[in-house]
Design an enzyme around this catalytic site. Structure first.
Site, mmCIF file in Angstrom:
data_model
loop_
_atom_site.group_PDB
_atom_site.id
_atom_site.type_symbol
_atom_site.label_atom_id
_atom_site.label_comp_id
_atom_site.label_asym_id
_atom_site.label_seq_id
_atom_site.Cartn_x
_atom_site.Cartn_y
_atom_site.Cartn_z
ATOM 1 N N GLY A 23 48.822 42.784 48.935
ATOM 2 C CA GLY A 23 47.822 43.380 50.066
ATOM 3 C C GLY A 23 46.401 42.809 49.509
ATOM 4 O O GLY A 23 46.286 42.117 48.713
ATOM 5 N N GLY A 34 42.124 43.920 49.876
ATOM 6 C CA GLY A 34 40.845 44.967 49.825
ATOM 7 C C GLY A 34 39.679 44.269 49.681
ATOM 8 O O GLY A 34 39.426 42.990 49.567
ATOM 9 N N GLY A 35 38.725 45.160 49.820
ATOM 10 C CA GLY A 35 37.101 44.707 49.725
ATOM 11 C C GLY A 35 37.070 44.188 48.363
ATOM 12 O O GLY A 35 35.939 43.232 48.685
ATOM 13 N N PHE A 36 37.766 44.285 47.345
ATOM 14 C CA PHE A 36 37.348 43.827 46.333
ATOM 15 C C PHE A 36 38.278 42.618 45.596
ATOM 16 O O PHE A 36 38.027 42.040 44.434
ATOM 17 C CB PHE A 36 37.480 44.748 44.804
ATOM 18 C CG PHE A 36 36.269 45.908 44.909
ATOM 19 C CD1 PHE A 36 34.992 45.203 45.456
ATOM 20 C CD2 PHE A 36 36.502 47.237 44.539
ATOM 21 C CE1 PHE A 36 33.902 46.465 45.789
ATOM 22 C CE2 PHE A 36 35.336 47.985 44.763
ATOM 23 C CZ PHE A 36 33.925 47.622 45.375
ATOM 24 N N GLY A 37 39.375 42.302 46.356
ATOM 25 C CA GLY A 37 40.290 41.208 46.042
ATOM 26 C C GLY A 37 41.451 41.415 46.519
ATOM 27 O O GLY A 37 41.857 42.189 47.309
ATOM 28 N N VAL A 55 45.717 41.669 45.736
ATOM 29 C CA VAL A 55 46.841 42.494 44.625
ATOM 30 C C VAL A 55 48.173 41.513 44.781
ATOM 31 O O VAL A 55 48.689 41.366 46.041
ATOM 32 C CB VAL A 55 47.016 43.928 45.043
ATOM 33 C CG1 VAL A 55 47.882 44.382 43.801
ATOM 34 C CG2 VAL A 55 45.524 44.569 44.793
ATOM 35 N N LYS A 99 45.472 42.981 40.247
ATOM 36 C CA LYS A 99 44.288 42.741 41.038
ATOM 37 C C LYS A 99 43.540 41.750 40.788
ATOM 38 O O LYS A 99 42.639 41.748 39.624
ATOM 39 C CB LYS A 99 43.874 44.207 41.294
ATOM 40 C CG LYS A 99 42.382 44.040 42.294
ATOM 41 C CD LYS A 99 42.026 45.361 42.635
ATOM 42 C CE LYS A 99 41.425 46.530 41.457
ATOM 43 N NZ LYS A 99 40.793 47.274 41.963
ATOM 44 N N ASP A 133 36.360 57.587 45.268
ATOM 45 C CA ASP A 133 37.006 56.922 46.554
ATOM 46 C C ASP A 133 38.381 57.471 46.870
ATOM 47 O O ASP A 133 39.311 56.545 46.927
ATOM 48 C CB ASP A 133 36.893 55.358 46.191
ATOM 49 C CG ASP A 133 36.982 54.373 47.350
ATOM 50 O OD1 ASP A 133 36.972 55.191 48.549
ATOM 51 O OD2 ASP A 133 37.476 53.240 47.532
#
Length: 659
Positions: A337, A339-342, A344, A358, A455
């Site tokens: 998947g 996300g905003g930070f990178g 996985v 990640k 979060d």
């Protein structure tokens, strides 16, 4: 049973840590060594002569405490040696072990100026530099583990972590002659975990505690699920097993309280008469200099903590090439998947362990501070409802976080999917809610640290093979001091829809901010709907308002997922969850319950619940600039950021973190 090889061999892994896959714990003959590349001595050197004279003298120089620092010769050819016997063995056994080690170490590390040798009952170390009182953690420590696994491994590892935390403090607080602690803890399926921790007693309490923390940090990485394990450093060691292995009687004999006699009492009176006047004078002088010392001490502590963090980080570091190979070069086929930070990825290490990696994006807004935060913070946390961080890797601009692999992806893939949530009955949802609550309680109150996650959302709850929830993604987490209750920031970080009003509007956050996010998550799990605004004719209503209005009208079943309403299951637990959820999302943080209270409410149906107040503020409006905040950062990928800002729904952008 532990495996045995005819010839024990040390195998060097790419993470710069030696490990043994097979080992017979009951054998005192198995040996492990470390020969650092710090230079060699020649056969006719003065240093060799001093070393040859020093090593044979060590056994008889040891007393009941089982520890000795010794030297031989004059600088610059001085030979230094340090020996430490396991804290529960008899003196004659200790001396015999050191006698054998003093012979064997020359065979394992011939002509090396420095060397360390460990076996079952003792450690011997020599050097051309002083070893006394110096914390030594090597870049190639030894981890030795059983080839058999425990049952109920998550609970076992959680109870082991708690036991190690408790014993670490006891060992560090030992005196200048002995720093050792042993104990046991009952765990799942009638199992018990036994452990012994020990430092060289010349270390300060702080250095002893840090050494043991570093040794324990990699136990989940190398010894996860194993029935027994040893972590060996020159200055400290840890051992645990699921069967008794230490001599408790001997430990009590060596560490028992000393009862003073009449001579001691008389001497005490003399000492008091002489010392008290002197203490008064000294105290006045100390107070006079206290102010100037305070700043210097604070600076020293900050520098020390920074150094300790670096040492701990080094113990967790993987080689970049190893992780790249494990993920097949970060191939799309391994992608779990984004996300905003990178991104996985799933990976498999050379030892067969599945991992989740990640890979932080080059454009990620998670900077060095957040990266270091996640590594050092999560590595210290061990709970069955938290995802375990195994390590990290850095190469150039590349930064990787290595987690345990969690089989069933994230919670949002199930509760927001019309097909998947058909299999989510009320019992399973209740179990997930309770598990998340227990994980948060551990973060807030039960761990050695006080953590605010900041979060918490469905995308950051992962589900293992048995659908047990695990809280993930600690990049935004904040550690609080014991006496700190809240904090403020101008950089709001989190996910719209889950932020508490005081955090979203004013940057104030505390454990009660997590409680609010938990309340939103509870309502989402019960309803199967996201907490997003949607328009019903002329009315705008979010999940919190829907839940409150339904509760006020005496129709809480309107909030419950129709899938559950249509089933024959008992919905009483779901209605109770709605009640608890509404208590958690109250506007005033002081009105919200603690996670300890939440766990109690969920665990006992006989406890009466207070009446909730109406949640009048919603944290789903992205336009917080009007409240004077300097910056708002959401956890959303760049590709989705634009569409999110132009719409009143879709505020919660799903991130798929380590599986």
């Amino acid at each position: 049973m532990y495996g045995v090889e005819d010839m024990m061999k040390l195998v060097k892994c790419r993470a710069s840590i030696f490990f043994i896959l097979t080992y017979l714990f009951s054998s005192a003959t198995a040996q492990f060594y470390y020969c650092p590349d710090t230079g060699n001595y020649t056969s006719n050197s003065t240093y060799k002569s001093n070393l040859d004279a020093l090593l044979p003298s060590l056994p008889q120089s040891i007393d009941d405490n089982g520890f000795k620092n010794a030297t031989m010769g004059q600088a610059p050819e001085t030979a230094y040696a340090q020996v430490l016997c396991r804290g529960d063995i008899e003196l004659h056994t200790c001396r015999s072990c050191i006698s054998n080690a003093s012979i064997d170490i020359a065979n394992w590390c011939p002509n090396h100026k420095q060397a360390v040798l460990w076996n079952e009952l003792c450690m011997l170390r020599y050097s051309n530099e002083s070893t006394s009182g110096i914390l030594a953690t090597v870049d190639q420590p030894v981890y030795v583990w059983s080839i058999q696994n425990v049952s109920s491994p998550d609970q076992f590892m959680e109870d082991l972590s708690t036991l190690l935390d408790n014993l670490r403090g006891q060992a560090a607080d030992g005196g200048s002659m002995r720093k050792v602690a042993a104990g046991s803890r009952a765990t799942a399926n009638f199992q018990t975990v036994f452990s012994l921790l020990q430092c060289t007693p010349d270390l300060s309490p702080e250095d002893c505690s840090n050494c043991l923390a570093i040794a324990a940090a990699s136990i989940p990485r190398f010894c996860d699920r194993r029935r027994g394990c040893r972590a060996l450093h020159p200055s400290c060691n840890i051992r645990y097993e699921d069967t008794p292995f230490y001599n408790e009687t001997r430990l009590q004999e060596l560490q028992g309280p000393i009862t003073p006699g009449k001579k001691d009492a008389s001497r005490t009176r003399i000492i008091i008469a002489v010392v008290i006047p002197a203490v008064v004078c000294v105290t006045l002088a100390v107070f006079a200099g206290m102010w100037s010392i305070k700043r210097t001490k604070k600076q020293h502590v900050e520098e020390l903590e920074s150094t300790q963090d670096i040492i701990l980080a080094e113990a967790l570091q993987y080689e970049f090439d190893e992780i790249k190979a494990a993920t097949q070069g970060f191939s799309d086929a391994n992608k779990l998947g984004e996300g905003g930070f990178g991104v996985v990825y799933k990976g498999k290490l050379s030892n067969g362990h599945d991992i989740a990696v990640k890979r932080l994006s080059m454009e990620s807004r998670q900077g060095d501070v957040e990266f270091k935060n996640e590594v050092l913070l999560v590595a210290k946390l061990q709970h069955r409802n938290l995802v375990r961080l195994l390590g990290f890797s850095i190469e150039g601009r590349e930064r990787l976080l290595v987690y345990e692999f969690v089989k069933n992806a994230s919670l949002d893939r199930y509760i927001f999917n019309p097909t998947e949530r058909l299999n989510f009955n009320s019992e399973r949802r209740y179990k997930i809610i309770l598990g998340i609550a227990r994980g948060l309680l551990y973060l807030h109150e039960e761990s050695r640290l006080k953590i605010v996650h900041r979060d918490l959302k469905a995308g950051n709850i992962l589900l293992d093979g048995e659908m047990n929830p695990k809280i993930a993604d600690f990049g935004m987490a904040r550690m609080f001091a014991a006496d700190e209750s809240h904090a403020r920031t101008n950089r709001i970080m989190g996910t719209y829809g889950y932020m508490s009003p005081e955090y979203a509007m004013f940057g104030h956050f505390s454990v009660k901010s997590d409680v609010f996010s938990f309340g939103v998550l509870v309502l989402e799990i019960v309803s199967g709907q996201k907490n997003i605004s949607y328009q019903n004719e002329d009315d705008m209503e979010d999940l919190l308002n829907l839940a409150w209005n339904s509760w006020q009208e005496g129709m809480p079943e309107n909030v419950i997922d129709p899938v559950l309403s249509a089933s024959s299951g008992n919905l009483r637990d779901m209605i109770r969850c709605i009640h608890i959820g509404l208590l958690c999302v109250q506007d005033n943080p002081l009105d919200r319950p603690t996670m300890a209270s939440v766990v109690l409410m969920l665990s006992s149906s006989t406890i009466s619940l207070p009446v909730p107040l109406e949640p009048t503020h919603s944290a789903i409006n992205p336009n917080f600039q009007e409240h004077g905040l300097r910056e708002v950062v959401t956890n959303e990928s760049p590709s989705t950021r634009k569409s999110t800002r132009s719409s009143k729904n879709g505020m919660s952008i799903t991130e798929f973190y380590p599986r």
